[in-house]
Design a protein around this motif. Sequence first.
Motif, mmCIF file in Angstrom:
data_model
loop_
_atom_site.group_PDB
_atom_site.id
_atom_site.type_symbol
_atom_site.label_atom_id
_atom_site.label_comp_id
_atom_site.label_asym_id
_atom_site.label_seq_id
_atom_site.Cartn_x
_atom_site.Cartn_y
_atom_site.Cartn_z
ATOM 1 N N SER A 1 -8.017 6.838 -1.114
ATOM 2 C CA SER A 1 -8.148 5.344 -2.286
ATOM 3 C C SER A 1 -8.572 4.489 -0.654
ATOM 4 C CB SER A 1 -6.975 5.092 -3.376
ATOM 5 O OG SER A 1 -5.852 4.792 -2.200
ATOM 6 N N LEU A 2 -8.206 4.237 0.554
ATOM 7 C CA LEU A 2 -8.419 3.418 1.518
ATOM 8 C C LEU A 2 -9.712 3.721 1.816
ATOM 9 C CD1 LEU A 2 -4.932 3.686 3.083
ATOM 10 C CD2 LEU A 2 -4.801 1.945 1.514
ATOM 11 N N LYS A 3 -10.272 2.008 1.642
ATOM 12 C CA LYS A 3 -11.190 1.841 2.258
ATOM 13 C C LYS A 3 -11.121 1.641 3.335
ATOM 14 C CE LYS A 3 -13.164 2.851 -1.960
ATOM 15 N NZ LYS A 3 -13.529 4.817 -1.808
ATOM 16 N N GLU A 4 -10.626 1.739 4.388
ATOM 17 C CA GLU A 4 -10.378 1.158 5.249
ATOM 18 C C GLU A 4 -9.395 1.825 6.470
ATOM 19 O OE1 GLU A 4 -10.542 -2.744 6.174
ATOM 20 O OE2 GLU A 4 -12.240 -3.436 5.292
ATOM 21 N N ALA A 5 -9.951 2.358 7.765
ATOM 22 C CA ALA A 5 -9.106 3.036 8.780
ATOM 23 C C ALA A 5 -7.259 1.864 8.734
ATOM 24 C CB ALA A 5 -9.423 3.181 9.985
ATOM 25 N N LEU A 6 -6.050 2.186 8.869
ATOM 26 C CA LEU A 6 -5.464 0.700 9.390
ATOM 27 C C LEU A 6 -5.514 0.569 10.485
ATOM 28 C CD1 LEU A 6 -2.309 2.315 7.314
ATOM 29 C CD2 LEU A 6 -4.266 0.726 6.745
ATOM 30 N N ALA A 7 -5.747 -0.177 11.538
ATOM 31 C CA ALA A 7 -5.287 -0.714 13.104
ATOM 32 C C ALA A 7 -4.345 0.098 13.596
ATOM 33 C CB ALA A 7 -5.525 -2.550 13.048
ATOM 34 N N ARG A 8 -4.829 0.634 15.251
ATOM 35 C CA ARG A 8 -3.396 1.368 15.980
ATOM 36 C C ARG A 8 -2.392 0.061 16.429
ATOM 37 N NH1 ARG A 8 -8.206 4.278 17.097
ATOM 38 N NH2 ARG A 8 -8.121 2.605 19.649
ATOM 39 N N ALA A 9 -1.493 0.357 16.550
ATOM 40 C CA ALA A 9 -0.755 -0.478 17.252
ATOM 41 C C ALA A 9 0.744 0.207 17.803
ATOM 42 C CB ALA A 9 0.383 -1.338 15.971
ATOM 43 N N SER A 10 1.115 0.054 18.722
ATOM 44 C CA SER A 10 2.212 0.526 19.547
ATOM 45 C C SER A 10 3.356 0.841 18.838
ATOM 46 C CB SER A 10 2.391 -0.101 21.138
ATOM 47 O OG SER A 10 2.699 -1.871 20.019
ATOM 48 N N THR A 11 3.939 0.369 17.626
ATOM 49 C CA THR A 11 4.877 0.924 17.064
ATOM 50 C C THR A 11 5.185 2.442 17.744
ATOM 51 O OG1 THR A 11 3.892 -0.724 15.566
ATOM 52 C CG2 THR A 11 6.755 0.206 15.003
ATOM 53 N N LEU A 12 4.690 2.830 17.133
ATOM 54 C CA LEU A 12 5.098 4.296 17.108
ATOM 55 C C LEU A 12 5.600 4.873 18.481
ATOM 56 C CD1 LEU A 12 5.768 7.204 15.984
ATOM 57 C CD2 LEU A 12 3.489 7.906 16.227
ATOM 58 N N GLN A 13 5.212 4.093 20.148
ATOM 59 C CA GLN A 13 5.052 4.571 20.608
ATOM 60 C C GLN A 13 6.437 3.608 21.079
ATOM 61 O OE1 GLN A 13 2.829 3.160 23.903
ATOM 62 N NE2 GLN A 13 3.829 3.711 25.290
ATOM 63 N N ALA A 14 6.998 2.485 21.115
ATOM 64 C CA ALA A 14 8.107 1.856 21.356
ATOM 65 C C ALA A 14 8.894 2.331 19.893
ATOM 66 C CB ALA A 14 8.043 0.192 20.579
ATOM 67 N N THR A 15 8.971 2.487 19.191
ATOM 68 C CA THR A 15 10.187 3.762 18.907
ATOM 69 C C THR A 15 10.765 4.992 19.008
ATOM 70 O OG1 THR A 15 9.179 3.105 17.079
ATOM 71 C CG2 THR A 15 11.317 4.522 16.544
ATOM 72 N N THR A 16 9.606 5.487 19.818
ATOM 73 C CA THR A 16 9.512 6.742 20.579
ATOM 74 C C THR A 16 10.262 7.019 21.762
ATOM 75 O OG1 THR A 16 7.948 7.597 19.215
ATOM 76 C CG2 THR A 16 8.969 8.790 21.572
#
Length: 498
Positions: free
Chosen positions: A307-322
Motif C-alpha cells: 500500500s505504500l507508494k514511497e520508499a521511506l527515507a533512511r536514517a541512522s536510528t538503527l545504527q545508533a540503537t545497535t
Amino acid sequence: YRASIAGQLSDVQIQDLRILVASVKESEVALAKVVHEFRQSVGLKASESGKENHKLLEKWVLPHVLAFNLSCFLHSIVSFAEDLDKGNVDMNSLPLADLVGSWSDLVKGVLEPSNMNFVKRAMICINLSFVIGFFGYEPLIKPYFSGIAATSSLLLSKFTGSAIVKNLGRVQGVVLGMVAGQIIKSFFHTCDWYNVVLLGLVAFLWSFGLLFVWHNGSPQTSFVGSLAACFGLSMILSGSCTPIGKEQVIDKEGTYDSIVTNIIACCIIILVDVCIGPGRADEHAVDSMIKVFDHIDQTLESHFDPSLKEALARASTLQATTDCAQEMGDHANNEPRIWKTAWKADVYNYTITRVHHMRFSLRSLESCMSEGFVKGGARNKFLQDLLGTRAFPDLGKFLRKKLGVVKKLCTIFEHDTTARLPVLADPDVSTEMITEAHEHINRLIQELTDEKKLFVEESKPSPCMREDEFAQLCMTYGSLEGIMRDLRLIQHSILREC
C-alpha cells in the motif's frame, strides 16, 4: 575532493570536473552494455523448475551485485560533483540549514525517562550536599562549607552503564587529579621565571591530554579523564609560588581536607544512585536489543507493504540503537551479578555482530528500491512489480515471523537463573528456517519466470547497472539471503547456549 575542501572551484577545475563526470557516465553505459552482451552470449534461459531457476540465479548474484554497487558508488560521486558545479555557479542552489529543526532539538527528549531521572538525581544530590555543608560535622566538616555541593555538581553524570564502574571512576578521577596535581606543583614551586613558564606549560599539557581522553574515550574512561583534568588543574594552579631562597611549604592538611570533601561528595552521589539510579546495565542492554529488533521489524514491514507508494527515507536510528545495545552489553559484563548467573557476553556480542550485518543488508535492500536511488522518494517500477506478486509479500511475512522468533530467544539475556528458558517450550524457536526460506524464494522465482519478468531476452541494455532489473533482483536476493542467514546464525548461537 580538494575543491570541495577549499569551498570554491576555479574555471579550470570546473572544466576538469565536467570532463570527468562525462567520462564516468560513459563508463557506466559501457559497463551496462558489456554485461548485457555477456548475458546474451551465454544464453540466460529459465527452466521449468523453480529450484533450478533458484540455482541459476545464485550463480549470477555475485557479479551483478558487484556491478550494481559499483554503479551506485559512481552515481554518488557524479551527484556530488554535479552539486559542486551547480553550487559554484549559483550559491542559492545549496541546501539551507533546518532552522525549525535546530530550535526544536533544544527541547527534544526533555521528558524522556532517562532525562527526568537524571534531573531528579541531580536535584537530590546537590541539595543534600548543601544541607550537609551548611550544618557541617565537626571536626571533619566546618559549618557553612560549600565545597561538597560544588564537587557534587561536577561529579554528576548521565552515564547509565555499570554502576560500580561509574562510581569507581569517580573516585579514580578525583584522587588521581588531586594527588597528581599536588605532585606536579611541587616540582615547579619557586617564583623563578622558568618555573612559572614550565608550570604553565605542564598545566596546558595536563589539560590537553585529559580533555582529549574526555572527548575521544568511551563513556567509562572519558568521565575519569574529565574529573582528573578538573581536579588536577585546580591543584596545579592553587596557592602561590615560593619566594626565591625560602623553603617550600606543602599544604598537606588542606590537600587531605579537599580529598575528604570530594570523597564525601562521591559517597552522596553513590548513595543516591543506589536508591534511585537509572537501573542496571543488563536491563538497559536487553531493552536496547529489543528496540533493535523492533526497528528492524518496522523497516521490513514498510518495505513489504504494497500500500505504500514511497520508499521511506533512511536514517541512522538503527545504527545508533545497535551501538547503544553494544555499549550496554559491555557494561553489563563489568557489573557484579551477585546471585544472578553470569552475563552471556559471548552470545550477546555475537548477536550484535550479526545485527550489524543485518543493518548492512537492510541498507542494501533499500538502496535499489526508490526512484533515482535516493533516500526516500517514490518506489521504482521493479519493486512495485515484486509487490504485485503473491510470493514476495509472503516472503516478507516469513522474514518478520522469523525475526519475531529470534526476538523471543533474546529473552535469554534477561534470564538470570539456572532454570530452563521458558521460551524453549515454543516449538517455533527450534524450527529450522533455511528450508522454508528457500521454498518462499523458489515460489517467487517461479512466479517471476511464469510472468516473463525473469530470464527474458532483452532487446537493449539498461542505461546503467543500477537501473538493470536483473541486477536489482540479484541485489534484492542477496540482501534477503543475508538477513535470513544472520537470523539463522543468531538462532543457532542462542540455542547452543541454552
